[in-house]
Design a protein around this motif. Structure first.
Motif, PDB file in Angstrom:
ATOM      1  N   ARG A  42       0.826  -1.220   0.000  1.00 28.98           N
ATOM      2  CA  ARG A  42       0.000   0.000   0.000  1.00 28.98           C
ATOM      3  C   ARG A  42       0.853   1.261   0.000  1.00 28.98           C
ATOM      4  NH1 ARG A  42      -2.558  -3.995   2.403  1.00 28.98           N
ATOM      5  NH2 ARG A  42      -4.758  -4.336   1.984  1.00 28.98           N
ATOM      6  N   LYS A  44       3.770   1.487  -1.352  1.00 30.58           N
ATOM      7  CA  LYS A  44       4.281   1.579  -2.722  1.00 30.58           C
ATOM      8  C   LYS A  44       3.232   2.180  -3.663  1.00 30.58           C
ATOM      9  CE  LYS A  44       7.073  -0.877  -5.982  1.00 30.58           C
ATOM     10  NZ  LYS A  44       7.420  -2.147  -6.589  1.00 30.58           N
ATOM     11  N   GLU A  45       2.012   1.698  -3.514  1.00 26.17           N
ATOM     12  CA  GLU A  45       0.940   2.204  -4.381  1.00 26.17           C
ATOM     13  C   GLU A  45       0.645   3.679  -4.085  1.00 26.17           C
ATOM     14  OE1 GLU A  45      -2.655  -0.143  -4.154  1.00 26.17           O
ATOM     15  OE2 GLU A  45      -3.717   1.242  -5.497  1.00 26.17           O
ATOM     16  N   GLN A  48       3.271   5.734  -5.726  1.00 27.17           N
ATOM     17  CA  GLN A  48       3.088   5.830  -7.178  1.00 27.17           C
ATOM     18  C   GLN A  48       1.938   6.770  -7.534  1.00 27.17           C
ATOM     19  OE1 GLN A  48       2.723   1.655  -7.982  1.00 27.17           O
ATOM     20  NE2 GLN A  48       4.934   1.383  -8.304  1.00 27.17           N
ATOM     21  N   GLU A  49       0.837   6.625  -6.807  1.00 25.52           N
ATOM     22  CA  GLU A  49      -0.333   7.463  -7.090  1.00 25.52           C
ATOM     23  C   GLU A  49      -0.056   8.923  -6.755  1.00 25.52           C
ATOM     24  OE1 GLU A  49      -3.831   6.337  -7.792  1.00 25.52           O
ATOM     25  OE2 GLU A  49      -2.822   4.526  -8.523  1.00 25.52           O
ATOM     26  N   LEU A 244      -4.404   6.479   0.364  1.00 25.16           N
ATOM     27  CA  LEU A 244      -4.902   6.133  -0.976  1.00 25.16           C
ATOM     28  C   LEU A 244      -6.361   6.553  -1.147  1.00 25.16           C
ATOM     29  CD1 LEU A 244      -3.175   2.684  -1.524  1.00 25.16           C
ATOM     30  CD2 LEU A 244      -3.114   4.619  -3.127  1.00 25.16           C
TER      31      LEU A 244
END
Ligand SMILES: *Cc1c(COP(=O)(O)O)cnc(C)c1O
Length: 394
Positions: A42, A44-45, A48-49, A244
């Motif tokens: 999470r 990492k995501e 990236q986002e 996120l």
């Protein structure tokens, strides 16, 4: 006495509140069930986002905005003997992050219209020891980046944007945090978006990104190799999961903040003791705050008394920052690392006395700015109460 306070707080219109709902709660529960809690998929995501949203190559998640500022400077090699120019009006950790790196903060004045660093004053504060400048996009309004970048390039300085109050703000069509060598972000509870506590560095510089990742995680290059001095500044999966969800709502949340702020400013236009902060036509303001400046002579009251009066009438406002930061006791008394480091560092070879600083715009403006309640959870009738309350003060 105590009972009266309790009653008041229950009807108080809060100046800030995190906008968190069922989606965030579900995301957190998923993490807890997953059994993976620290710097996993999470995080990492989220990196990236967030990089995609800001428009940078890299994003490095941290556990606070202060950690992000600390690491970004460390990754650029800023350290003993270096000076870093910071605004005299900001949250104090813009300043302490410099000292955490054993470098010396040097204050420059703010612009009296947008309250961000005055580039011409930055220019005057440059010495042969200056390594970097940290413009802060204060209250959500972008600093004057073109001129700051121009001055920085001419003097070979790094620019680290403190974007901790400006998630989503834009300067001439570019997202802040993507303009300097690095942007630093905070996801503290009341920021435009939150992860509870958390932070991020955004950068296009692969070398800075790589070093920052190492410093964030005990200086490790692999499981058992500690290559450089590092810290535990990692973000956890719970924070990233919240982040996120928050990021997916950021434009909507900012839109509501902006709408609330513009409504307040328009309805309060006729109040002669209030001066709304200027907004440059070429920026997108993130309205972390809805800042207004108090003309104490016209109001016939000190700002700090106004803050108390408004609270008694059920409206909480922000009132920061009350003095130029070079007046903080920590700096005046040079209470940082033992043996007066970094201020008496032999690598510095100079003396610095913070009582000698004088930033006239900051002196005039500090303590006279309040932030009105503008968070996305406010209802129209609450905004109307804010307006009526302010109009009824004098
Ligand atoms: C909030 C903030 C920080 C620090 O962020 P934390 O996450 O609280 O460590 C730094 N600079 C500015 C301008 C801020 O508003």
């Amino acid at each position: 006495m105590i009972r009266r306070k309790v009653i008041r707080i229950s009807t108080l219109i809060k100046v800030a509140a995190p906008s968190v709902g069922e989606d965030e709660i579900v995301a957190v529960a998923d993490v807890l069930r997953s059994g993976r809690y620290v710097q996993g998929p999470r995080v990492k995501e989220f990196e990236q986002e967030f990089a995609a949203y800001i428009g940078t190559e890299h994003a490095i998640a941290t556990n606070s905005g202060t950690a992000a500022l600390h690491i970004a400077q460390a990754a650029m090699g800023i350290g003993p003997g270096d000076e870093v120019i910071v605004p005299a009006l900001t949250f104090f950790s813009t300043v302490t992050s410099v000292i955490h790196n054993n470098a010396i903060p040097v204050f420059a004045d703010i612009d009296s219209q947008i309250y961000c660093l005055d580039p011409e004053d930055v220019k005057k504060r440059i010495t042969k020891r200056t390594r970097a400048v940290i413009p802060v996009h204060l209250y959500g309004h972008p600093a004057e980046m073109d001129r700051i970048m121009e001055i920085a390039h001419a003097h070979d300085l790094s620019v680290i944007e403190d974007a901790a109050q400006a998630h989503g703000a834009e300067y001439r069509g570019r997202k802040v945090g993507s303009i300097g060598e690095a942007g630093c972000w905070s996801f503290y509870a009341t920021k435009n978006i939150t992860t509870g506590e958390g932070g991020m560095i955004t950068t296009d510089d692969s070398s800075v990104a790589e070093k920052a990742r190492k410093i964030r995680n005990h200086g490790m290059s692999s499981r058992d190799d500690h290559e450089v001095l590092g810290y535990n500044y990692r973000m956890n999966e719970i924070a990233a999961a919240i982040g996120l969800v928050q990021l997916s709502k950021i434009d909507k949340l900012n839109e509501i903040r902006t709408r609330n702020s513009k409504y307040l400013l328009k309805e309060l236009e006729s109040v002669d003791w209030l001066e709304p902060a200027q907004q440059k036509p070429y920026v997108k303001h993130a309205f972390f705050w809805c800042p207004v400046r108090i003309c104490e002579e016209r109001l016939g009251m000190k700002t700090k008394d106004l803050v108390v009066t408004l609270r008694e009438k059920g409206v909480e406002v922000r009132h920061r920052y009350v003095a130029p930061l070079y007046k903080q006791p920590m700096l005046l008394k040079q209470k940082a690392h033992p043996k007066k480091c970094p201020f008496s560092c032999p690598f510095y070879g100079k003396e610095i006395d913070y009582s000698n600083f004088d930033c006239p715009n900051t002196e005039r403006i500090a303590g006279k700015i309040i932030g009105l309640p503008n968070h996305p959870g406010l209802k129209e009738k609450e905004l109307d109460k804010v307006i009526l309350t302010l109009k009824s003060v004098r």
